[in-house]
Each structure stands twice: as structure tokens, then as C-alpha cells.
Design a protein around this motif. Structure first.
Motif, PDB file in Angstrom:
ATOM      1  N   PRO A 106       4.268   7.041   3.592  1.00  0.00           N
ATOM      2  CA  PRO A 106       4.732   5.691   3.925  1.00  0.00           C
ATOM      3  C   PRO A 106       4.276   4.640   2.928  1.00  0.00           C
ATOM      4  N   VAL A 107       5.026   3.544   2.907  1.00  0.00           N
ATOM      5  CA  VAL A 107       4.684   2.361   2.135  1.00  0.00           C
ATOM      6  C   VAL A 107       4.514   1.207   3.122  1.00  0.00           C
ATOM      7  N   THR A 108       3.400   0.502   3.032  1.00  0.00           N
ATOM      8  CA  THR A 108       3.142  -0.649   3.885  1.00  0.00           C
ATOM      9  C   THR A 108       3.352  -1.918   3.076  1.00  0.00           C
ATOM     10  N   VAL A 109       4.260  -2.758   3.545  1.00  0.00           N
ATOM     11  CA  VAL A 109       4.549  -4.040   2.888  1.00  0.00           C
ATOM     12  C   VAL A 109       4.085  -5.142   3.826  1.00  0.00           C
ATOM     13  N   ASN A 110       3.153  -5.949   3.357  1.00  0.00           N
ATOM     14  CA  ASN A 110       2.554  -6.986   4.184  1.00  0.00           C
ATOM     15  C   ASN A 110       2.677  -8.326   3.474  1.00  0.00           C
ATOM     16  N   VAL A 111       3.286  -9.280   4.141  1.00  0.00           N
ATOM     17  CA  VAL A 111       3.387 -10.642   3.614  1.00  0.00           C
ATOM     18  C   VAL A 111       2.516 -11.523   4.494  1.00  0.00           C
ATOM     19  N   GLU A 162       0.853  -1.186   0.000  1.00  0.00           N
ATOM     20  CA  GLU A 162       0.000   0.000   0.000  1.00  0.00           C
ATOM     21  C   GLU A 162       0.886   1.233   0.000  1.00  0.00           C
ATOM     22  N   GLY A 163       0.563   2.189  -0.847  1.00  0.00           N
ATOM     23  CA  GLY A 163       1.354   3.415  -0.923  1.00  0.00           C
ATOM     24  C   GLY A 163       1.398   3.941  -2.338  1.00  0.00           C
ATOM     25  N   GLN A 164       2.122   5.023  -2.518  1.00  0.00           N
ATOM     26  CA  GLN A 164       2.241   5.665  -3.817  1.00  0.00           C
ATOM     27  C   GLN A 164       3.670   5.538  -4.342  1.00  0.00           C
ATOM     28  N   HIS A 165       3.794   5.578  -5.672  1.00  0.00           N
ATOM     29  CA  HIS A 165       5.098   5.526  -6.354  1.00  0.00           C
ATOM     30  C   HIS A 165       5.889   4.302  -5.874  1.00  0.00           C
ATOM     31  N   LEU A 166       5.297   3.148  -6.056  1.00  0.00           N
ATOM     32  CA  LEU A 166       5.882   1.902  -5.548  1.00  0.00           C
ATOM     33  C   LEU A 166       6.983   1.393  -6.458  1.00  0.00           C
ATOM     34  N   LEU A 167       8.030   0.848  -5.846  1.00  0.00           N
ATOM     35  CA  LEU A 167       9.118   0.223  -6.599  1.00  0.00           C
ATOM     36  C   LEU A 167       8.809  -1.259  -6.799  1.00  0.00           C
ATOM     37  N   PRO A 168       9.209  -1.837  -7.928  1.00  0.00           N
ATOM     38  CA  PRO A 168       8.973  -3.269  -8.155  1.00  0.00           C
ATOM     39  C   PRO A 168       9.818  -4.123  -7.214  1.00  0.00           C
ATOM     40  N   ALA A 206      15.804   3.214  -1.305  1.00  0.00           N
ATOM     41  CA  ALA A 206      15.436   4.441  -2.011  1.00  0.00           C
ATOM     42  C   ALA A 206      15.084   5.584  -1.066  1.00  0.00           C
ATOM     43  N   GLY A 207      15.089   5.325   0.265  1.00  0.00           N
ATOM     44  CA  GLY A 207      14.838   6.402   1.229  1.00  0.00           C
ATOM     45  C   GLY A 207      13.409   6.543   1.676  1.00  0.00           C
ATOM     46  N   ARG A 208      12.535   5.605   1.326  1.00  0.00           N
ATOM     47  CA  ARG A 208      11.126   5.711   1.694  1.00  0.00           C
ATOM     48  C   ARG A 208      10.873   5.223   3.117  1.00  0.00           C
ATOM     49  N   ASP A 209       9.913   5.857   3.798  1.00  0.00           N
ATOM     50  CA  ASP A 209       9.447   5.357   5.088  1.00  0.00           C
ATOM     51  C   ASP A 209       8.584   4.114   4.854  1.00  0.00           C
ATOM     52  N   MET A 210       8.648   3.165   5.788  1.00  0.00           N
ATOM     53  CA  MET A 210       7.991   1.891   5.539  1.00  0.00           C
ATOM     54  C   MET A 210       7.491   1.242   6.815  1.00  0.00           C
ATOM     55  N   ILE A 211       6.357   0.550   6.689  1.00  0.00           N
ATOM     56  CA  ILE A 211       5.835  -0.333   7.727  1.00  0.00           C
ATOM     57  C   ILE A 211       5.903  -1.744   7.167  1.00  0.00           C
ATOM     58  N   GLY A 212       6.678  -2.613   7.810  1.00  0.00           N
ATOM     59  CA  GLY A 212       6.856  -3.980   7.336  1.00  0.00           C
ATOM     60  C   GLY A 212       6.181  -4.971   8.260  1.00  0.00           C
ATOM     61  N   VAL A 213       5.289  -5.776   7.710  1.00  0.00           N
ATOM     62  CA  VAL A 213       4.570  -6.786   8.481  1.00  0.00           C
ATOM     63  C   VAL A 213       4.768  -8.126   7.794  1.00  0.00           C
ATOM     64  N   ALA A 214       5.372  -9.078   8.494  1.00  0.00           N
ATOM     65  CA  ALA A 214       5.597 -10.411   7.935  1.00  0.00           C
ATOM     66  C   ALA A 214       5.677 -11.403   9.083  1.00  0.00           C
TER      67      ALA A 214
END
Length: 632
Positions: free
Chosen positions: A400-405, A178-184, A223-231
Motif C-alpha cells: 500500500p501507499v499512504t497519502v496524507n495531506v 509512505e510506501g515503495q516505488h512512489l509516483l510523482p 497505476a493500480g496501486r492500493d492506497m490509504i488516503g487521508v485529507a
């Protein structure tokens, strides 16, 4: 005298007559006098007409287009176009009556729907709290709209990927972003542009390809982005925040080497000493590898209770690039000005759900943030991230970018969960049988410190080589026990939940819960000590009548979600969540939004009630003078 008065009267009457004749000659009409009583009656009729017109629906007025407004009614009662008499023949329905009629025609609201609305209001009230920013930023209204720039760019072949191709990769590895301007996602460490010493150290650890959280998380953080990582536990979250921090520190050291007293560039805050110590060891391994290949020397400091302050001060005076700390010791160093965050650009909160939870270190985190002098890159990681904590954490992050696995709070699917009903007095005897399921090492968790000591003594009396860890032991004893266990010199480690979060024991095949924890989050963290790095493991849990029905229902639904066998004792429980299934599918929310448990809703959440009582206890005014009771 009388002749003079007569002349004046005559003169006045003559002037009045001339004025009247002049007015008539000019063609002006003389309005007929209307008595005051008639005027009031006409005004009342006008108001009554306006009142009826406002109350009746527009479509029921049925007035002609040329109907005149009573405002144009003449004072003599005549009007150019009077309202149609049909408008007053039938009484119009009032707005209150129409609303009551509409409520009767609407379907009755179910109890679940009413409770769901109450839950939404509870969550809205919980999330209505001050943003997780420093005191200076809150006072001055400072906000940041852009993420920090690190200068890192993904390879051209990665940047040329379309959004559809990137999403296809995420779907393949079950990554939700979830977020904007996401990197692959990047499927190879070489494409992430890490130096050769880092790649060599990864290979030495047996890490040949990134895990799903690393595929997506590393490019975002580099890349310097703020992130919330859930795994899920054992998915490799430590490397996701440790490697980019080392790259940032290395970049700063090459540009302008640190002098004495400067630093840190990066800060990692952990909720427990064991987790901080383990993270520091991981970082030191990569620092040594970089140093051996001739890269500039990076210095890392472990700041936590139980370590001599003079030893830590020696490291700070040399200039430190990375600090791994627990909140208490870090606050002490900052408040005494022995450490500063003037050039710190990187902040990571490991096990963030514990760090910003109401019963955790929220106020400590706020105080630590007040020492930052400029914008920083903020990262938050955990295996469980309830909605309320996630929404609160987002207030501290910039774009922020939220990465959820997987689902936040879900159990590791590589762990086989076995739940057995064991009476309290038979636990110790049955524990010896459970130890025969797999080869050592085995990890045993207990809720109370007294239970840890009892289990440890019992195992030692049965010639089982065991060590114990809990909060009442000294730091030297805790560190020695864990080192002894990791080195293979002890077969069993008995511990409280201080060893449940974040600690990495890659060779453990079996975890035994001597008792069921009071919160389902702790259960997820406990069983996550096995089944790590793609390996399988077994988790055995003892339950009996001492456990609350709420936590047993949470356990039942967690087993159901992971497609594990559900014992008959859990199947026999009266499950109120069955009534919520249709509403959960429609709303997309599942279980409790506060703690993440699947067996209850937020209105019945035991953790919410416990946190509320704890908050009231802390804020209680014992002396009636206002505020001092909070310090007790």
C-alpha cells in the motif's frame, strides 16, 4: 581333596603374579587407589570452582593463561596447573546483586514514561487482530505480493522527474507519502490522460486544477496501486476514487462488454445513505458526459435501504459496471445471490475509519470481502484515520501507499472556529442570534434526535424555513429534506451526525454545533461541511457544563493546533497534557493514538472505554450456554 584345593590356589596366585609382572614390564603405571570419600570431596571442589567461575565477571577472574581446568585434575589430587589461589580470596558479586545495583544507579522512571510504555502495550494489543481479508483468503493462507496492473502510465515528462524533484513538489503542497516505488505528483488533469468528456465535466464543476490529495492520489490509483488516503474535509477525495474506477469500468467495457447479470467491476461502500446517494450522483454526472460523446454506456447502481428492491434488481439484470452501496443492503443482495462480485476488481471504502472501526461495520466488511473471487485494488479514504485503524487497514492492502495531506484528524484551516459558553436553557434563544452571523444556507448539528426535532420546531415557529434529518425519519423524508436544502428552498438544515460525514454543501458559510459531540472526530467532520473547495467558513459551537472535561480538552488542543482563539472557559481547564509535551516531542506521537484526540492519552480515551463496553455487551452470554448471547 585338600591337595587338589591347594594346587588350584597355588595356580591362581601364580597367574596373578605373572600378570602383574607382565604389566610392569610393559611400562604401565599402576594408579593408587583413592577412597570413595576422597573422590566425592574432589568432585565437590571441582563443582564449587566451576560455580564461582560462572558467577564472577570474566574481567574479575584474573586467572593466568596457563591456569588448568579442574576437569584435568588427577584423581590423586594433583594437577598439571592448579587455579590461582587469588580467584578464591574475594567473594564474587552474583548476577542478581549486580542487576539490583544497576537499577539503583539508573535514573528513576517518571510517571509519564511508565504510562507511555503502558500505552504502547495497549496499542499493540488492539492491533493484534485478524487481518482484514476474506474468510477464504485467511483459511487458505492466500496472500498477494503484487498490485494489479491497469496499463496506465504517466507522461514521459513526469516519469523523468527525479526523486528529489518529486519530493520538492510534495513539500510545496504539504503532501506526506509512505510506501515503495512512489509516483510523482501530477499538477494537471490533462497529464493524467482522462478523456475529454471527463475534463469538460470537471471544468463545468469549476475544477480547473487538482487539489493536493488529487495530485498525488490519482496517479497512484490509476497505476493500480492500493492506497490509504487521508485529507481534511472538502479536499476532493470523492474524485480521487471515482474517476479511476470509471476509467477501469470503461476499459473493461471496451475489451469485453458486460452481459445481463454481470458486474460490478467497481464497488464503493459508504457508511451512510446520504453519503452513498451523493457519491452516486457525482458518478452519474461523469457517466452522462461520457455517453454524450459517444463512449460506451456505463451503468451505475445505488444499493441502500429505503429503495425498492425490485427497482434495484432491474438495474442488476441489465449488467452493472459500478455499485455504490451501504453495508446492510449490499450484504442482503450478496447473501441472496442477487448480486455477485466475481469480476469485481475495484473496492473503495469511503470514510474508512467508520467502516473498520470496532463500533462500525468491521464484521460487515469482512463478510463482503468473502464474496470476492480474485485479487482487487483496495482503497480507503477518510478525513480522520487513527493509528490503530490505519495499521488494521494496511493488513488488507497489497504493497500500500499512504497519502496524507495534513495531520489525520486535523481541522480544516479554512474554517474559523468560534466556541461560546451557553447555558442549556438559553441555547434556543441564542441560536437565533447566531443565525444572523452569515447569510443562508446554515447547517445546525445536534447530538440527539429529540434535540433535532426541538430545534426544527422552534425555528419553524419563528418563521425560519428549516428542514430536519435524522435516523428515525424515512428514506424519502431524508432525501427530500436534503434535496430541498441543496436546491436553496430551505435556509437551515438541522441534522444529527448522519449528515456530518462526506456530504458536500459547497455554498454553506456557517455551521452551528447546538451541542458538542461526544467524540472529537465527529466535531472535525461537522465543521468540515463548510470551508470547502478553498472557500472560507465559520463554525460556532455551544459548550456548557454538560460536556465532559475530556472532550473539552480535545477541543482546546484542536483550536490551539489550528491557531484559533481559545475561550477563557477552556483556558481555565486543568490540562494534564502539558506534562506530556517533552515526551511527545521525543516519541513523535501526539495525543491519543486510538481516537486521534489531542487532549488526552489512550489510557484515558473515552471512545476506547465505550468500545470496550460495547464489545463486552455484544459478547455477553445471557443464557450461560456459550455464544448465544451475542445474537441478542
Amino acid at each position: 581333596m585338600s591337595a587338589v584345593l591347594s594346587a588350584k590356589r597355588y595356580r591362581r596366585e601364580q597367574l596373578d603374579e605373572e600378570e602383574r609382572l607382565t604389566t610392569i614390564d610393559e611400562g604401565e603405571e599402576v594408579e593408587e587407589y583413592i577412597p570413595l570419600k576422597r573422590r566425592r570431596q574432589m568432585e565437590e571442589e571441582r563443582r564449587d570452582y566451576l560455580r564461582r567461575k560462572l558467577q564472577a565477571p570474566v574481567q574479575q577472574l584474573n586467572l593466568d593463561e596457563d591456569t588448568a581446568d579442574p576437569a584435568h585434575t588427577h584423581l590423586d589430587g594433583s594437577s598439571a596447573a592448579a587455579p590461582s589461589s587469588n580467584a578464591f580470596q574475594q567473594p564474587k558479586e552474583s548476577m542478581l546483586a549486580a542487576a539490583a545495583k544497576a537499577r539503583k544507579t539508573q535514573p528513576a522512571e517518571t510517571e509519564q514514561e511508565k504510562a507511555f510504555k503502558e500505552e504502547q502495550q495497549i496499542m499493540a494489543d488492539l492491533q493484534r487482530k485478524q487481518a482484514l481479508r476474506s474468510a477464504m483468503e485467511n483459511a487458505q493462507g492466500i496472500t498477494y505480493s503484487r498490485s494489479l496492473s491497469t496499463g496506465w502510465k504517466a507522461p514521459l515528462k513526469v516519469r523523468k522527474q527525479s526523486d528529489e524533484q518529486a519530493q520538492e513538489l510534495r513539500d510545496r503542497f504539504h503532501i506526506i507519502v509512505e510506501g515503495q516505488h512512489l509516483l510523482p505528483p501530477i499538477l494537471d488533469f490533462n497529464d493524467m490522460k482522462f478523456p475529454q468528456p471527463v475534463l469538460r465535466q470537471l471544468a463545468a464543476k469549476g475544477i480547473s486544477r487538482p487539489t493536493p490529495i488529487q495530485m498525488q492520489g490519482l496517479p497512484i490509483i490509476l497505476a493500480g496501486r492500493d492506497m490509504i488516503g487521508v485529507a481534511f474535509t472538502g479536499s476532493g477525495k470523492t474524485l480521487v476514487f471515482a474517476l479511476p474506477m470509471l476509467m477501469m469500468a470503461l476499459q473493461e467495457e471496451v475489451r469485453l462488454p458486460l452481459v445481463r447479470g454481470e458486474g460490478p467491476v467497481g464497488l464503493i461502500v459508504c457508511p451512510s445513505r446520504e453519503l452513498a446517494r451523493q457519491t452516486h450522483e457525482v458518478i452519474m454526472g461523469y457517466i452522462q458526459s461520457l455517453k454524450q460523446d459517444g463512449f460506451p454506456e456505463l451503468r451505475a447502481l445505488l444499493a441502500m435501504g429505503g429503495i425498492d428492491m425490485r427497482e434495484q434488481m432491474d438495474g442488476i439484470r441489465q449488467g452493472v459496471h459500478v455499485v455504490v452501496a451501504t453495508p446492510g443492503r449490499l450484504k442482503d443482495l450478496l447473501s441472496k445471490k442477487r448480486l455477485n462480485l466475481d469480476i469485481c476488481k475495484y473496492l473503495c471504502l469511503d470514510e474508512a475509519d467508520r467502516m473498520v472501526d470496532a463500533s462500525g461495520f468491521e464484521e460487515d466488511v469482512r463478510e463482503i470481502l468473502s464474496y470476492f473471487k480474485a485479487q482487487r485494488q483496495t482503497l480507503m479514504f477518510s478525513a480522520t484515520m487513527p493509528i490503530k485503524v490505519k495499521a488494521f487497514a494496511e493488513s488488507a492492502l497489497v504493497d500500500p501507499v499512504t497519502v496524507n495531506v495534513g495531520r489525520a484528524g486535523a481541522a480544516n484551516l479554512d474554517v474559523i472556529q468560534e466556541v461560546e459558553y451557553v447555558k442549556q436553557e438559553a441555547k434556543l434563544v441564542y441560536l437565533l442570534e447566531c443565525l444572523q452571523k452569515t447569510a443562508p444556507p446554515v447547517l445546525i448539528f445536534a447530538e440527539k434526535q429529540t434535540d433535532v426535532d426541538d430545534v426544527h420546531e422552534y425555528l419553524m415557529s419563528k418563521d425560519v424555513d428549516a428542514v430536519a434529518v435524522h435516523g428515525q425519519k424515512t428514506q424519502e423524508e431524508r432525501a427530500e429534506a436534503i434535496d430541498h436544502f441543496k436546491a436553496g428552498n430551505a435556509d437551515v438544515l438541522v441534522a444529527t451526525d448522519v449528515a456530518s460525514k462526506g456530504l458536500d454543501f459547497p455554498d454553506i458559510q456557517h455551521v452551528i454545533n447546538f451541542d458538542m459531540p461526544s467524540e472529537i472526530e465527529n466535531y472535525v467532520h461537522r465543521i468540515g461541511r463548510t470551508g470547502r473547495c478553498g472557500k472560507t467558513g465559520i463554525a460556532t459551537t455551544f459548550i456548557n457544563k454538560n460536556q465532559s472535561e475530556s472532550i473539552l480538552l480535545d477541543l482546546k488542543h484542536l483550536l490551539k493546533e489550528a491557531k484559533q482563539r481559545i475561550p477563557p472557559v477552556l483556558m481555565a481547564l486543568d490540562d494534564p497534557m502539558e506534562q506530556w509535551e517533552a515526551l511527545e516531542k521525543a516519541s513523535g506521537s501526539k495525543g491519543c493514538s486510538y481516537c486521534g484526540g489531542l487532549g488526552h492519552r489512550v489510557g484515558d480515551c473515552p471512545k476506547l472505554h465505550s468500545d470496550t463496553r460495547e464489545k463486552e455487551r455484544k459478547n455477553k452470554d445471557y443464557f450461560g450456554s456459550g455464544g448465544y448471547g451475542a445474537e441478542m
